[in-house]
Design a protein around this motif. Structure first.
Motif, PDB file in Angstrom:
ATOM      1  N   VAL A   1       0.813  -1.209  -0.058  1.00  0.00           N
ATOM      2  CA  VAL A   1      -0.029  -0.041  -0.125  1.00  0.00           C
ATOM      3  C   VAL A   1       1.053   1.148   0.049  1.00  0.00           C
ATOM      4  CG1 VAL A   1      -1.672   1.376   1.190  1.00  0.00           C
ATOM      5  CG2 VAL A   1      -1.890  -1.183   1.191  1.00  0.00           C
ATOM      6  N   ARG A   2       0.622   2.113  -1.001  1.00  0.00           N
ATOM      7  CA  ARG A   2       1.330   3.396  -1.008  1.00  0.00           C
ATOM      8  C   ARG A   2       0.358   4.505  -0.878  1.00  0.00           C
ATOM      9  NH1 ARG A   2       5.004   4.733  -5.906  1.00  0.00           N
ATOM     10  NH2 ARG A   2       6.450   2.951  -5.106  1.00  0.00           N
ATOM     11  N   VAL A   3       0.495   5.334   0.162  1.00  0.00           N
ATOM     12  CA  VAL A   3      -0.492   6.422   0.540  1.00  0.00           C
ATOM     13  C   VAL A   3       0.387   7.835  -0.032  1.00  0.00           C
ATOM     14  CG1 VAL A   3      -1.713   7.679   2.022  1.00  0.00           C
ATOM     15  CG2 VAL A   3      -1.811   5.259   2.304  1.00  0.00           C
TER      16      VAL A   3
ATOM     17  N   THR B   1      -5.523  13.511  -1.510  1.00  0.00           N
ATOM     18  CA  THR B   1      -5.158  12.041  -0.915  1.00  0.00           C
ATOM     19  C   THR B   1      -5.350  11.056  -1.690  1.00  0.00           C
ATOM     20  OG1 THR B   1      -5.498  13.110   1.216  1.00  0.00           O
ATOM     21  CG2 THR B   1      -5.019  10.814   1.284  1.00  0.00           C
ATOM     22  N   HIS B   2      -4.678  10.011  -2.104  1.00  0.00           N
ATOM     23  CA  HIS B   2      -4.867   8.660  -2.685  1.00  0.00           C
ATOM     24  C   HIS B   2      -3.722   7.475  -2.461  1.00  0.00           C
ATOM     25  CE1 HIS B   2      -1.942  10.811  -5.333  1.00  0.00           C
ATOM     26  NE2 HIS B   2      -1.636   9.682  -5.726  1.00  0.00           N
ATOM     27  N   CYS B   3      -4.485   6.542  -2.785  1.00  0.00           N
ATOM     28  CA  CYS B   3      -3.364   5.324  -2.718  1.00  0.00           C
ATOM     29  C   CYS B   3      -3.342   4.391  -3.504  1.00  0.00           C
ATOM     30  CB  CYS B   3      -3.915   4.640  -1.260  1.00  0.00           C
ATOM     31  SG  CYS B   3      -5.361   3.869  -1.361  1.00  0.00           S
ATOM     32  N   LEU B   4      -2.230   3.720  -3.743  1.00  0.00           N
ATOM     33  CA  LEU B   4      -1.888   2.590  -4.884  1.00  0.00           C
ATOM     34  C   LEU B   4      -2.076   1.217  -3.928  1.00  0.00           C
ATOM     35  CD1 LEU B   4      -0.839   5.307  -5.940  1.00  0.00           C
ATOM     36  CD2 LEU B   4       0.783   3.850  -7.136  1.00  0.00           C
TER      37      LEU B   4
ATOM     38  N   SER C   1      -6.770   4.188  -5.999  1.00  0.00           N
ATOM     39  CA  SER C   1      -7.992   4.498  -5.340  1.00  0.00           C
ATOM     40  C   SER C   1      -7.729   6.134  -5.221  1.00  0.00           C
ATOM     41  CB  SER C   1      -8.164   3.940  -3.848  1.00  0.00           C
ATOM     42  OG  SER C   1      -9.425   4.417  -3.381  1.00  0.00           O
ATOM     43  N   ALA C   2      -8.718   6.851  -5.939  1.00  0.00           N
ATOM     44  CA  ALA C   2      -8.490   8.211  -5.931  1.00  0.00           C
ATOM     45  C   ALA C   2      -9.653   8.946  -5.630  1.00  0.00           C
ATOM     46  CB  ALA C   2      -7.907   8.524  -7.559  1.00  0.00           C
ATOM     47  N   PRO C   3      -9.480  10.461  -5.348  1.00  0.00           N
ATOM     48  CA  PRO C   3     -10.642  11.030  -4.957  1.00  0.00           C
ATOM     49  C   PRO C   3     -11.470  11.428  -6.372  1.00  0.00           C
ATOM     50  CG  PRO C   3      -8.779  12.613  -4.599  1.00  0.00           C
ATOM     51  CD  PRO C   3      -8.187  11.062  -5.121  1.00  0.00           C
ATOM     52  N   ILE C   4     -11.041  11.311  -7.377  1.00  0.00           N
ATOM     53  CA  ILE C   4     -11.791  11.629  -8.860  1.00  0.00           C
ATOM     54  C   ILE C   4     -12.180  10.293  -9.381  1.00  0.00           C
ATOM     55  CG2 ILE C   4     -11.237  12.600 -10.961  1.00  0.00           C
ATOM     56  CD1 ILE C   4      -9.043  14.448  -9.561  1.00  0.00           C
ATOM     57  N   ILE C   5     -13.347  10.282  -9.548  1.00  0.00           N
ATOM     58  CA  ILE C   5     -13.959   8.845 -10.410  1.00  0.00           C
ATOM     59  C   ILE C   5     -13.336   8.846 -11.661  1.00  0.00           C
ATOM     60  CG2 ILE C   5     -15.974   7.657 -11.154  1.00  0.00           C
ATOM     61  CD1 ILE C   5     -17.671   9.306  -9.047  1.00  0.00           C
ATOM     62  N   LEU C   6     -12.740   7.574 -11.636  1.00  0.00           N
ATOM     63  CA  LEU C   6     -11.818   7.334 -13.034  1.00  0.00           C
ATOM     64  C   LEU C   6     -12.414   6.024 -13.485  1.00  0.00           C
ATOM     65  CD1 LEU C   6      -8.256   7.987 -11.695  1.00  0.00           C
ATOM     66  CD2 LEU C   6      -9.663   9.497 -13.287  1.00  0.00           C
TER      67      LEU C   6
END
Length: 534
Positions: free
Chosen positions: A108-110, A243-246, A302-307
């Motif tokens: 997990v990368r934040v 903020t987002h995570c991989l 996982s992003a705060p923008i819907i993709l």
């Protein structure tokens, strides 16, 4: 740092550039989505015309902002939702994971931005300094005070077995700091200051069935607001921004939230994502099937923008312009037309603005020419068996670039067969966007009823139905201005009179808001009427 392939416990890395992140094959998987992740990180960071004085650069930080809890919940708890534009103090990602090995590990990368205040200070005669909004030095350079940001990331690598037992919580904050840089000829200095950001990320897995679990990644801002009544601009100094995570790993397979396998649809619906939306990353499958097996992958964003699943940055794009909603060619042309004074202010505003100007001013003609557009989806020639499928030309008609290609087409009166039923202007349909490849906005209209306004033939031979949704109170305006929702024929189900829901709704319920249909058909031109579509 431990290599993911040989991780025995946990490996974490924090920093501005991620130089200490664990390396190896999982790093390669993250590299596949690094361009998209960077676009998310800096989306809206600084907008054209890239000047401090521009009104839209005075209201910033709109996506993935995690503020101190005591400030954001002054008037009550936040309302969970997937919208990353809503202020919150936490962000939560949930997705399904297939376990392929007993020794599987999860990575997990934040990532986020930490605000940095750039303050220009003028030198006083007694050797002290005082803050100023701008300062022009003897070398002709103007220096401006502005809010910058520093990229931060925290990485954790954990055995999945540990996450299934009790999970792990790690610190994800960033330290305070101050740096001063002298200006030319002792005119003053630039002071950059960062406030401490306290945050924690918790990773836990919940077993569902043998070989399947639900992974949860929750990041919280654990800072306190010095003054709960402070303005948003003040508390942003102690916030996580964009903020987002991989998510990746070894021996694990991630399930698409958008297009899950049919047998896992119920478990996917039980996933609770708050202020973020996870999608599969990396390159899309070269030959996606239509067997209904759903989509899976080895990495998620996982992003705060819907993709959509497998988002990509166009290879023609030479660099980030911090506005993915715009077109590179348009922004590049507009930036080229800035006056020398405007360019000077943009350069003084932020180093990233200066990089954009340098790239635009030195862009080779062949690179700029590629920005004009490209075609990726035309059906190859010599495949008559493809006629009738989306994207194929209509037999017997001239190609779109030939004279007479538009003759005989009438959007308002043309029809197309859907399950043997002619569908055209005035037809009632139920919307059923396809599960794979559908636009996120279309998915919100699944199972809604609508009325067809027109049938449009695209230049690539495909057919699109322009519709207005039955219970949309703005249907009249949408029809008048030609602003419709567009669906392909295989994404609608014709409704006969017996199948059409009663517009008045069930007995005992008030009728939904209705608007009269436009008096002018969508295919008919009218003076003063826009023909734009959205």
């Amino acid at each position: 740092m431990a290599d993911l392939g040989s991780a025995v416990g946990a490996a974490t890395a924090s920093g501005a550039d991620g130089a200490n992140a664990p390396q190896g094959r999982p790093g390669d998987a993250f590299e596949q989505i690094s361009a998209v992740a960077d676009a998310v990180l800096y989306e809206g960071y600084l907008l054209y015309p890239y000047r401090r004085s521009s009104p839209k650069n005075r209201v910033r930080w709109q996506f993935g902002v995690l503020l101190p809890r005591d400030w954001v919940e002054q008037e009550g708890p936040v309302t969970p939702g997937i919208s990353g534009s809503a202020d919150s103090w936490y962000q939560q990602t949930e997705c399904l994971v297939r376990i392929r090995r007993e020794d599987a590990v999860v990575r997990v990368r934040v990532r986020y931005l930490q605000m940095q205040h750039k303050q220009v200070e003028a030198a006083d005669a007694d050797g002290t300094h005082h803050p100023v909004g701008s300062l022009r030095t003897d070398d002709g350079v103007t220096h401006l005070s502005f809010e910058e940001a520093v990229p931060r990331q925290t990485e954790v690598v954990l055995p999945l077995a540990e996450l299934l037992r009790d999970g792990r919580t790690v610190a994800a904050g960033a330290p305070a700091g101050t740096e001063a840089e002298p200006l030319a000829a002792g005119a003053g200095r630039t002071v950059r200051r960062r406030w401490e950001v306290r945050a924690a990320t918790t990773v836990v897995a919940e077993p569902l069935t043998p070989g399947l679990c639900r992974l949860r990644v929750r990041t919280e801002n654990t800072s306190g607001a010095p003054d709960p009544q402070a303005s948003r601009g003040e508390v942003l100094h102690r916030s996580l921004i964009a903020t987002h995570c991989l998510l990746g790993g070894e021996g694990v397979e991630f399930i698409s939230v958008i297009d899950p396998p049919s047998g896992l649809a119920e478990q996917v619906r039980d996933c609770r994502n708050a202020f973020t939306f996870p999608v599969l990353g990396g390159a899309p499958p070269k030959a996606p099937g239509d067997d209904g097996d759903g989509a899976t992958g080895d990495v998620m964003l996982s992003a705060p923008i819907i993709l959509p699943d497998h988002p990509q940055v166009a290879p023609e794009s030479p660099g980030d312009l911090h506005d993915a909603a715009e077109i590179d060619e348009i922004l590049t042309l507009r930036t080229m037309l800035l006056t020398d004074e405007e360019k000077a202010e943009a350069r003084a505003t932020d180093p990233r603005a200066a990089q954009i100007l340098d790239r635009v001013d030195t862009m080779p003609p062949e690179v700029f020419a590629r920005l004009h557009g490209t075609i990726r989806s035309l059906t190859p020639a010599g495949r008559p068996e493809a006629y009738g499928s989306p994207g194929s030309p209509i037999p017997g008609r001239p190609a779109w670039w030939q004279e007479g290609a538009d003759e005989g087409l009438s959007p308002a009166t043309d029809t197309v067969l859907v399950n043997g039923v002619p569908v055209g202007g005035g037809s009632r349909v139920q919307l059923r966007p396809r599960r794979r490849g559908a636009d996120a906005q279309d998915m919100f209209l699944d199972q809604r009823t609508a009325q067809v306004a027109a049938v449009f033939h695209d230049v690539d031979g495909s057919v699109h139905l322009a519709v207005t949704v039955d219970d949309d109170p703005a249907a009249e305006l949408h029809g008048w201005y030609g602003r419709f929702h567009y669906f392909q024929p295989d994404e609608v189900e014709p409704l006969g009179r017996a199948d059409a829901p009663d517009p008045a709704g069930p007995p005992g319920h008030p009728p939904p808001p209705q608007s009269p249909r436009p008096h002018h058909p969508a295919g008919e031109s009218e003076k003063g009427r826009s023909n734009g579509r959205s």
